[in-house]
Design a protein around this motif. Structure first.
Motif, short mmCIF file in Angstrom:
data_model
loop_
_atom_site.label_atom_id
_atom_site.label_comp_id
_atom_site.label_asym_id
_atom_site.label_seq_id
_atom_site.Cartn_x
_atom_site.Cartn_y
_atom_site.Cartn_z
N SER A 83 0.79 -1.23 0.00
CA SER A 83 0.00 0.00 0.00
C SER A 83 0.83 1.28 0.00
O SER A 83 0.35 2.31 -0.46
N SER A 84 2.06 1.27 0.51
CA SER A 84 2.87 2.49 0.52
C SER A 84 3.45 2.72 -0.86
O SER A 84 3.65 1.78 -1.64
N PRO A 85 3.76 3.97 -1.21
CA PRO A 85 4.32 4.25 -2.53
C PRO A 85 5.58 3.43 -2.85
O PRO A 85 5.72 2.91 -3.95
N THR A 86 6.48 3.32 -1.88
CA THR A 86 7.73 2.57 -2.10
C THR A 86 7.46 1.10 -2.31
O THR A 86 8.01 0.47 -3.24
N ASP A 87 6.62 0.52 -1.47
CA ASP A 87 6.34 -0.91 -1.57
C ASP A 87 5.56 -1.25 -2.83
O ASP A 87 5.79 -2.28 -3.47
N VAL A 88 4.61 -0.38 -3.18
CA VAL A 88 3.83 -0.62 -4.39
C VAL A 88 4.74 -0.59 -5.62
O VAL A 88 4.65 -1.45 -6.50
N LEU A 89 5.63 0.38 -5.68
CA LEU A 89 6.52 0.50 -6.83
C LEU A 89 7.43 -0.72 -6.96
O LEU A 89 7.62 -1.26 -8.05
N ALA A 90 7.98 -1.15 -5.83
CA ALA A 90 8.87 -2.32 -5.87
C ALA A 90 8.13 -3.56 -6.33
O ALA A 90 8.63 -4.34 -7.16
N ALA A 91 6.93 -3.76 -5.81
CA ALA A 91 6.14 -4.93 -6.20
C ALA A 91 5.73 -4.85 -7.67
O ALA A 91 5.70 -5.87 -8.37
N LEU A 92 5.42 -3.65 -8.12
CA LEU A 92 5.02 -3.46 -9.51
C LEU A 92 6.16 -3.80 -10.46
O LEU A 92 5.97 -4.50 -11.46
N LYS A 93 7.35 -3.31 -10.16
CA LYS A 93 8.50 -3.60 -11.02
C LYS A 93 8.76 -5.10 -11.10
O LYS A 93 9.13 -5.62 -12.16
#
Length: 303
Positions: free
Chosen positions: A110-120
C-alpha cells in the motif's frame, strides 16, 4: 486515479483514478500495429486528468525532438495494457496501485515505495515503469476545514478519538473494500458512528460533506472540489488507502535515452499540489489541454 476513474476494486478495482470505457481505436491487440522506431505513440485513458497527462508527456517528448503520435481516450486498462505490449502505443500515464492490482491481483502493498517495488517485480519483461511522481490520485479521508479545526486534525490518527461522532460517506463499495470500513478499523481502530452510501467521489458526496450530512468522506486527492470547498485531506501515515502515484508505463523498447529522461523529468516536477492545480485549471475550461500542458511545461522549465 477519477471522476470516471476505472476503479479496480478489492481484488482488482480501487476507488481511484484509473479507468475509463472499453472502446479502443485499435484493431486487435497483438495485430503488430507498432509505431516506427523513431516515433513514440502516447496513449491516454478516457478521463480528463489522464488525457491532460498524456498531452504533457507528448509535448515534453516533442520538445526533445521526438516524433509523437497521440492515441488518447483509449479506454480501460484491459484495452491499453495489451496495446502497450504489441506496440500499438508506447507509453501512458498510469497509477501505480491500480496497475499493480491489474498485474498481480493478490497484491497487498500500500505504501508508494512498496507498491513500486512490487510493480517492477510483477511486470512482464517487455514493459517497464519509469520514475513515479509524488502526485497521487487516490482515495482519501476528507473533512471540512471546520471539522479539522474542531478536532485539531491533520492526520487520520488525529481523528480516531472522534470516529464515533462521525458519519462517513462514500460509494456503497466502501463498506466491502479492504481500505474501507474494515481497513479503517484494522489500521486505525476507527469505527464510525454511521456510514452513508453516496456516489464515487461525485456531487452527492461533496454536497453531503459541505452541508454537514456527513462529517467525513471518501474523495479523490486531485478533485477540484477540495480547494473549491476548502476541504481538508487527512494524511494517512499507515497507508490504509493504497498508493496511486502517477508514473509512465512504457513499452521497454522505447524506454531509453532522451525519451525516458524527458518523462522522468515530468515525474520529478509533478507534486501533489501541481497535479491538483492542473486539474482545477482544467475544470475551469479556460485553456485547452494542449494550452494547459504548454503552460505547465514552460513554468517547470521542461520546454
Amino acid at each position: 486515479m477519477k471522476r470516471a476513474l476505472g476503479l479496480l476494486a478489492a481484488g482488482v478495482l480501487l476507488l481511484t483514478a484509473c479507468g475509463g470505457g472499453n472502446d479502443s481505436p485499435f484493431a486487435t491487440p497483438g495485430s503488430g500495429n507498432a509505431a516506427p522506431a523513431d516515433v513514440i505513440r502516447v496513449g491516454s485513458e478516457q478521463f480528463p486528468e489522464n488525457q491532460l497527462l498524456g498531452e504533457i508527456y507528448a509535448q515534453a517528448l516533442e520538445a526533445k525532438g521526438i516524433k509523437v503520435e497521440r492515441r488518447f481516450s483509449i479506454g480501460s486498462r484491459e484495452t491499453y495494457y495489451p496495446a502497450l505490449r504489441d506496440g500499438s502505443i508506447d507509453v501512458i500515464a498510469d497509477y501505480n496501485g491500480n496497475l499493480l492490482l491489474f498485474v498481480k491481483t493478490d497484491a497487498t502493498q500500500s505504501s508508494p515505495t512498496d507498491v513500486l517495488a512490487a510493480l517492477k517485480a510483477a511486470l512482464p519483461p517487455d514493459l517497464t515503469v519509469l520514475n513515479q511522481a509524488e502526485a497521487q490520485n487516490k482515495d482519501a479521508f476528507t473533512i471540512t476545514r471546520a471539522t479539522a479545526e474542531k478536532y485539531n486534525a491533520r492526520t487520520i490518527e488525529d481523528i480516531v478519538p472522534h470516529c464515533g461522532e462521525i458519519t462517513f460517506g462514500g460509494p456503497s463499495q466502501f463498506q466491502q473494500r479492504a481500505y474501507g470500513i474494515a481497513g479503517m478499523k484494522k489500521n486505525y481502530n476507527c469505527t464510525f458512528k454511521d456510514f452513508k452510501a453516496l456516489d464515487t467521489g461525485g456531487p452527492l458526496t461533496v454536497a453531503a460533506l459541505k452541508n454537514g450530512d456527513i462529517q467525513g468522506a471518501d474523495l479523490f486527492t486531485t478533485d477540484p472540489a477540495l480547494p473549491a470547498n476548502d476541504f481538508v485531506t487527512l494524511e494517512d501515515p499507515k497507508n490504509n488507502f493504497p498508493a496511486q502515484n502517477v508514473l509512465p508505463l512504457m513499452n521497454k523498447a522505447k524506454a531509453t535515452g532522451v525519451a525516458a529522461d524527458a518523462l522522468n523529468a515530468i515525474s520529478a516536477k509533478l507534486s501533489q499540489k501541481e497535479l491538483l492545480n492542473l486539474d482545477v485549471e482544467q475544470a475551469q475550461k479556460t485553456l485547452s489541454d494542449a494550452q494547459l500542458a504548454t503552460k505547465w511545461l514552460k513554468a517547470q522549465g521542461l520546454t
